[in-house]
Design a protein around this motif. Structure first.
Motif, mmCIF file in Angstrom:
data_model
loop_
_atom_site.group_PDB
_atom_site.id
_atom_site.type_symbol
_atom_site.label_atom_id
_atom_site.label_comp_id
_atom_site.label_asym_id
_atom_site.label_seq_id
_atom_site.Cartn_x
_atom_site.Cartn_y
_atom_site.Cartn_z
ATOM 1 N N VAL A 88 80.024 -17.248 -45.820
ATOM 2 C CA VAL A 88 79.045 -16.583 -44.966
ATOM 3 C C VAL A 88 79.777 -16.013 -43.756
ATOM 4 C CG1 VAL A 88 76.990 -16.873 -43.556
ATOM 5 C CG2 VAL A 88 77.219 -18.134 -45.694
ATOM 6 N N ILE A 89 79.710 -14.706 -43.585
ATOM 7 C CA ILE A 89 80.387 -14.052 -42.468
ATOM 8 C C ILE A 89 79.342 -13.454 -41.533
ATOM 9 C CG2 ILE A 89 82.003 -12.240 -41.794
ATOM 10 C CD1 ILE A 89 83.304 -12.488 -44.498
ATOM 11 N N PRO A 90 79.306 -13.887 -40.274
ATOM 12 C CA PRO A 90 78.331 -13.327 -39.328
ATOM 13 C C PRO A 90 78.546 -11.833 -39.130
ATOM 14 C CG PRO A 90 79.353 -15.330 -38.459
ATOM 15 C CD PRO A 90 80.139 -14.931 -39.668
ATOM 16 N N ARG A 91 77.487 -11.141 -38.807
ATOM 17 C CA ARG A 91 77.584 -9.705 -38.529
ATOM 18 C C ARG A 91 78.494 -9.479 -37.322
ATOM 19 N NH1 ARG A 91 73.167 -6.615 -40.794
ATOM 20 N NH2 ARG A 91 73.488 -5.103 -39.128
ATOM 21 N N SER A 92 79.204 -8.387 -37.337
ATOM 22 C CA SER A 92 80.216 -8.118 -36.309
ATOM 23 C C SER A 92 79.624 -8.014 -34.908
ATOM 24 C CB SER A 92 80.973 -6.827 -36.652
ATOM 25 O OG SER A 92 80.073 -5.725 -36.744
ATOM 26 N N GLU A 93 78.365 -7.614 -34.804
ATOM 27 C CA GLU A 93 77.762 -7.427 -33.481
ATOM 28 C C GLU A 93 77.185 -8.717 -32.899
ATOM 29 O OE1 GLU A 93 74.625 -5.972 -36.517
ATOM 30 O OE2 GLU A 93 76.805 -5.997 -36.274
ATOM 31 N N THR A 94 77.287 -9.836 -33.633
ATOM 32 C CA THR A 94 76.646 -11.067 -33.188
ATOM 33 C C THR A 94 77.201 -11.560 -31.857
ATOM 34 O OG1 THR A 94 76.223 -11.721 -35.473
ATOM 35 C CG2 THR A 94 76.111 -13.447 -33.801
ATOM 36 N N GLN A 95 78.528 -11.577 -31.712
ATOM 37 C CA GLN A 95 79.122 -12.087 -30.474
ATOM 38 C C GLN A 95 78.670 -11.281 -29.264
ATOM 39 O OE1 GLN A 95 83.199 -13.073 -30.152
ATOM 40 N NE2 GLN A 95 83.358 -14.020 -32.164
ATOM 41 N N GLY A 96 78.656 -9.945 -29.391
ATOM 42 C CA GLY A 96 78.212 -9.110 -28.279
ATOM 43 C C GLY A 96 76.750 -9.340 -27.942
ATOM 44 N N LEU A 97 75.939 -9.569 -28.981
ATOM 45 C CA LEU A 97 74.516 -9.828 -28.769
ATOM 46 C C LEU A 97 74.306 -11.132 -28.010
ATOM 47 C CD1 LEU A 97 71.572 -9.024 -29.317
ATOM 48 C CD2 LEU A 97 71.727 -10.261 -31.483
ATOM 49 N N LEU A 98 75.053 -12.171 -28.392
ATOM 50 C CA LEU A 98 74.919 -13.456 -27.705
ATOM 51 C C LEU A 98 75.369 -13.354 -26.252
ATOM 52 C CD1 LEU A 98 76.008 -16.119 -30.366
ATOM 53 C CD2 LEU A 98 73.813 -14.968 -30.013
ATOM 54 N N SER A 99 76.389 -12.554 -26.006
ATOM 55 C CA SER A 99 76.842 -12.341 -24.634
ATOM 56 C C SER A 99 75.777 -11.635 -23.805
ATOM 57 C CB SER A 99 78.140 -11.527 -24.642
ATOM 58 O OG SER A 99 78.577 -11.268 -23.324
ATOM 59 N N THR A 100 75.101 -10.671 -24.436
ATOM 60 C CA THR A 100 74.010 -9.969 -23.751
ATOM 61 C C THR A 100 72.874 -10.929 -23.429
ATOM 62 O OG1 THR A 100 74.559 -7.904 -24.889
ATOM 63 C CG2 THR A 100 72.361 -8.066 -23.924
ATOM 64 N N PHE A 101 72.539 -11.814 -24.389
ATOM 65 C CA PHE A 101 71.509 -12.821 -24.144
ATOM 66 C C PHE A 101 71.860 -13.671 -22.931
ATOM 67 C CE2 PHE A 101 69.949 -13.120 -28.814
ATOM 68 C CZ PHE A 101 69.148 -12.003 -28.598
ATOM 69 N N GLN A 102 73.108 -14.120 -22.893
ATOM 70 C CA GLN A 102 73.540 -14.986 -21.790
ATOM 71 C C GLN A 102 73.421 -14.272 -20.448
ATOM 72 O OE1 GLN A 102 77.488 -16.510 -22.284
ATOM 73 N NE2 GLN A 102 77.357 -17.881 -20.521
ATOM 74 N N ASP A 103 73.836 -13.007 -20.412
ATOM 75 C CA ASP A 103 73.747 -12.239 -19.161
ATOM 76 C C ASP A 103 72.296 -12.054 -18.726
ATOM 77 O OD1 ASP A 103 76.488 -12.023 -19.197
ATOM 78 O OD2 ASP A 103 76.508 -10.000 -20.060
ATOM 79 N N ALA A 104 71.383 -12.035 -19.713
ATOM 80 C CA ALA A 104 69.966 -11.840 -19.402
ATOM 81 C C ALA A 104 69.249 -13.159 -19.102
ATOM 82 C CB ALA A 104 69.276 -11.128 -20.563
ATOM 83 N N GLY A 105 69.980 -14.267 -19.175
ATOM 84 C CA GLY A 105 69.369 -15.559 -18.894
ATOM 85 C C GLY A 105 68.667 -16.172 -20.083
ATOM 86 N N VAL A 106 68.966 -15.678 -21.281
ATOM 87 C CA VAL A 106 68.371 -16.217 -22.504
ATOM 88 C C VAL A 106 69.423 -17.094 -23.190
ATOM 89 C CG1 VAL A 106 67.354 -15.691 -24.744
ATOM 90 C CG2 VAL A 106 66.875 -14.216 -22.781
#
Length: 253
Positions: A88-106
């Motif tokens: 199972v290989i995560p989608r390439s954009e997953t790390q950037g998405l999680l970083s965006t969540f963190q910056d947004a307080g999620v």
């Protein structure tokens, strides 16, 4: 297969599993001539041989006395074809998405049915912290029992000495008597639909607003969705069905 061949196959399978591969073995058995007439009479239907699987929540139909069903002979003297390892290989954009969540307080929390040992590599690729004290298993342990799947210090950073709670009731006790670490980790392993729902309720009891994201076509997700404050269902089937000619579909219950 010779004993040496069997040992080699099992060692290969174990090695692949440690590398976080899902391993499937394939074999077949030629249908005896006594079954040919039975099969030819059932061209409009399909029969299956099902056995118990105690590793999941699903309860499968079972032929309890295998000797009472002549079809079970098909499972004897199987001819081994090979084993297949898939990853199972995560989608390439997953790390950037999680970083965006963190910056947004999620705060992103991942619920995985895999055990800790197998989930580590995928979680790391997703950008989830897999250092010491970072994951909790929702599989309850009997008193005095150790988790054989927890990472130990001579293999990776997850350490049995972390002594984090195991199972929903243990999480509740930990939150009441120790600290709030279970509310801060980003990875829960060994989950079921029931323990996922219960963990969401715990988050809400401690005043967290919970948004769940999951596959909309899986029926067991409905209770999880209804428990959360907001639910997002991901539809992965519509495009597939739209590309399929309905005349070619067979709706056999």
């Amino acid at each position: 297969l010779s004993p040496h061949d069997r040992e080699t196959i099992l060692e290969t399978s174990d090695s692949w599993k440690l590398a976080d591969l899902d391993v499937e073995a394939f074999s077949y058995a030629p249908i005896p001539h006594t079954f040919e007439a039975r099969c030819s009479k059932n061209t409009d239907s399909t029969f299956y041989l099902l056995d118990n699987d105690t590793r999941g929540d699903a309860i499968l139909p079972v032929q309890k006395d295998k000797g009472a069903s002549a079809e079970w002979i098909l499972l004897q003297n199987q001819i081994f074809l090979g084993i297949l390892g898939s990853l199972v290989i995560p989608r390439s954009e997953t790390q950037g998405l999680l970083s965006t969540f963190q910056d947004a307080g999620v705060r992103f929390v991942y619920f995985s049915p895999r055990n800790m040992r197998r989930q580590k590599e995928i979680a790391s690729q997703m950008g989830i912290d897999v250092a010491w004290n970072c994951a909790i298993s929702l599989r309850p342990l009997d008193q005095g029992e150790e988790d054989p799947h927890r990472m130990v210090s001579n293999y990776a950073d997850w350490d049995v000495n972390a002594k984090l709670p195991h199972g929903i009731e243990s999480v509740r006790r930990h939150l009441k008597d120790v600290d709030n670490v279970p509310l801060l980790v980003s990875l829960f392993t060994d989950v079921t639909k029931t323990t996922t729902k219960e963990m969401i309720e715990i988050f809400q009891e401690y005043n967290d607003t919970v948004i769940t994201v999951g596959l909309s076509h899986l029926p067991w997700n409905s209770k999880i969705f209804s428990t959360a404050d907001l639910a997002i269902g991901v539809d992965v089937l519509s495009d597939c069905l739209a590309k399929t000619d309905e005349d070619d579909l067979r709706y056999n219950a």
